[in-house]
Enzyme design. Structure first.
Site, PDB file in Angstrom:
ATOM      1  N   HIS A   1      22.172   1.024  12.850  1.00 11.37           N
ATOM      2  CA  HIS A   1      23.531   1.373  13.415  1.00 11.37           C
ATOM      3  C   HIS A   1      23.794   0.757  14.848  1.00 11.37           C
ATOM      4  O   HIS A   1      22.835   0.733  15.460  1.00 11.37           O
ATOM      5  CB  HIS A   1      23.391   3.044  13.574  1.00 11.37           C
ATOM      6  CG  HIS A   1      23.134   3.535  12.006  1.00 11.37           C
ATOM      7  ND1 HIS A   1      23.919   3.667  10.934  1.00 11.37           N
ATOM      8  CD2 HIS A   1      21.918   3.954  11.715  1.00 11.37           C
ATOM      9  CE1 HIS A   1      23.497   4.292  10.013  1.00 11.37           C
ATOM     10  NE2 HIS A   1      22.017   4.480  10.128  1.00 11.37           N
TER      11      HIS A   1
ATOM     12  N   ALA B   1      -1.227  -3.107  13.339  1.00 20.37           N
ATOM     13  CA  ALA B   1      -0.937  -1.680  12.933  1.00 20.37           C
ATOM     14  C   ALA B   1      -0.104  -0.931  14.158  1.00 20.37           C
ATOM     15  O   ALA B   1      -0.298  -1.174  15.259  1.00 20.37           O
ATOM     16  CB  ALA B   1      -2.166  -1.031  12.799  1.00 20.37           C
TER      17      ALA B   1
ATOM     18  N   THR C   1      11.009  -6.050  16.619  1.00 26.38           N
ATOM     19  CA  THR C   1      12.688  -6.340  16.878  1.00 26.38           C
ATOM     20  C   THR C   1      12.947  -7.623  17.008  1.00 26.38           C
ATOM     21  O   THR C   1      14.397  -7.821  16.990  1.00 26.38           O
ATOM     22  CB  THR C   1      12.932  -5.657  18.281  1.00 26.38           C
ATOM     23  OG1 THR C   1      12.088  -6.429  19.059  1.00 26.38           O
ATOM     24  CG2 THR C   1      12.354  -3.958  18.184  1.00 26.38           C
ATOM     25  N   LYS C   2      12.048  -8.711  16.860  1.00 25.99           N
ATOM     26  CA  LYS C   2      12.560 -10.077  17.122  1.00 25.99           C
ATOM     27  C   LYS C   2      11.759 -10.839  16.121  1.00 25.99           C
ATOM     28  O   LYS C   2      10.479 -10.499  15.377  1.00 25.99           O
ATOM     29  CB  LYS C   2      12.137 -10.636  18.381  1.00 25.99           C
ATOM     30  CG  LYS C   2      13.197  -9.990  19.402  1.00 25.99           C
ATOM     31  CD  LYS C   2      12.861 -10.354  20.696  1.00 25.99           C
ATOM     32  CE  LYS C   2      13.775  -9.829  21.860  1.00 25.99           C
ATOM     33  NZ  LYS C   2      13.494  -9.996  23.238  1.00 25.99           N
TER      34      LYS C   2
ATOM     35  N   ALA D   1      -0.917  -1.392   9.117  1.00 22.30           N
ATOM     36  CA  ALA D   1      -0.678   0.090   8.660  1.00 22.30           C
ATOM     37  C   ALA D   1       0.381   0.635   9.656  1.00 22.30           C
ATOM     38  O   ALA D   1       0.166   0.373  11.052  1.00 22.30           O
ATOM     39  CB  ALA D   1      -1.806   0.982   8.764  1.00 22.30           C
TER      40      ALA D   1
ATOM     41  N   ASN E   1       0.649  -1.139   0.231  1.00 23.20           N
ATOM     42  CA  ASN E   1      -0.039  -0.017  -0.016  1.00 23.20           C
ATOM     43  C   ASN E   1       0.830   1.292   0.198  1.00 23.20           C
ATOM     44  O   ASN E   1       2.164   1.080   0.043  1.00 23.20           O
ATOM     45  CB  ASN E   1      -1.212   0.085   1.248  1.00 23.20           C
ATOM     46  CG  ASN E   1      -2.236   0.831   1.070  1.00 23.20           C
ATOM     47  OD1 ASN E   1      -2.442   1.554   0.297  1.00 23.20           O
ATOM     48  ND2 ASN E   1      -3.262   0.066   1.401  1.00 23.20           N
TER      49      ASN E   1
END
Length: 189
Positions: A119, A162, A167-168, A144, A89
């Site tokens: 980083h 949404a 992170t995993k 979304a 989308n």
């Protein structure tokens, strides 16, 4: 004598790249070229025109069943692999130096960020790219405004709610949500 891999191969292999690397300018130059193509992509209105420009950006053929709604923001493009019947989308951002693989039947909501590079957090070594391939398995749905971080795999049929920050790795057949994303429930038919 073994040839040294180019900087893009090094990134795909997961090597951290310092901003002062002698080959770093190649990244900057390639991303500049991609931004130019992005202007054309984001001004295109016809589906075939959008697909043709996107094929140039990623350097590969895209199945006619895959759909992208511009605007679309990408830094490099050549490390994106798209399956069949993928729907992306509007207003998504893909940073793909570490590699992004999106398998068949994946749905990606508006304003999703897929970031295969980051980083280090250390003050003295922050000016480095740390790549990590992202794999989004078949029939996953990314809601979304979600953000998928480097090195994450989203399992088959999984849903990312949404606004979540993933992170995993996400197992198959589950819903995750929140910041950071956590298990919500298992999916059934």
């Amino acid at each position: 004598m073994k040839m040294r891999a180019n900087i893009f191969e090094r990134l795909l292999a997961g090597e951290t790249i310092d901003f002062h690397d002698p080959d770093y300018a190649e990244i900057r130059n390639a991303c500049d070229e991609t931004r130019k193509a992005g202007v054309a992509l984001n001004n295109a209105t016809e589906p075939l025109e959008i697909r043709n420009i996107l094929e140039k950006v990623i350097g590969a053929e895209i199945d006619e069943t895959t759909t992208l709604y511009p605007p679309f923001f990408v830094n490099y493009g050549k490390n994106i692999k798209l399956g069949k019947r993928v729907f992306i989308n509007a207003a998504c951002s893909f940073l793909d130096l570490g590699g992004i693989v999106i398998e068949d039947d994946v749905m990606i909501g508006p304003k999703v960020n897929i970031l295969s590079e980051g980083h280090p957090t250390g003050i003295s070594n922050r000016k480095r790219l740390t790549p990590g391939r992202i794999l989004i398995r078949q029939n996953a749905w990314i809601g979304a405004g979600a953000t998928i971080l480097a090195g994450v795999e989203i399992g088959k049929n999984a849903i990312v709610a949404a606004g979540s920050v993933v992170t995993k790795n996400v197992p198959p057949n589950v819903i995750v949500g929140g910041t950071p994303a956590k298990f919500i429930k298992e999916l059934t038919n």
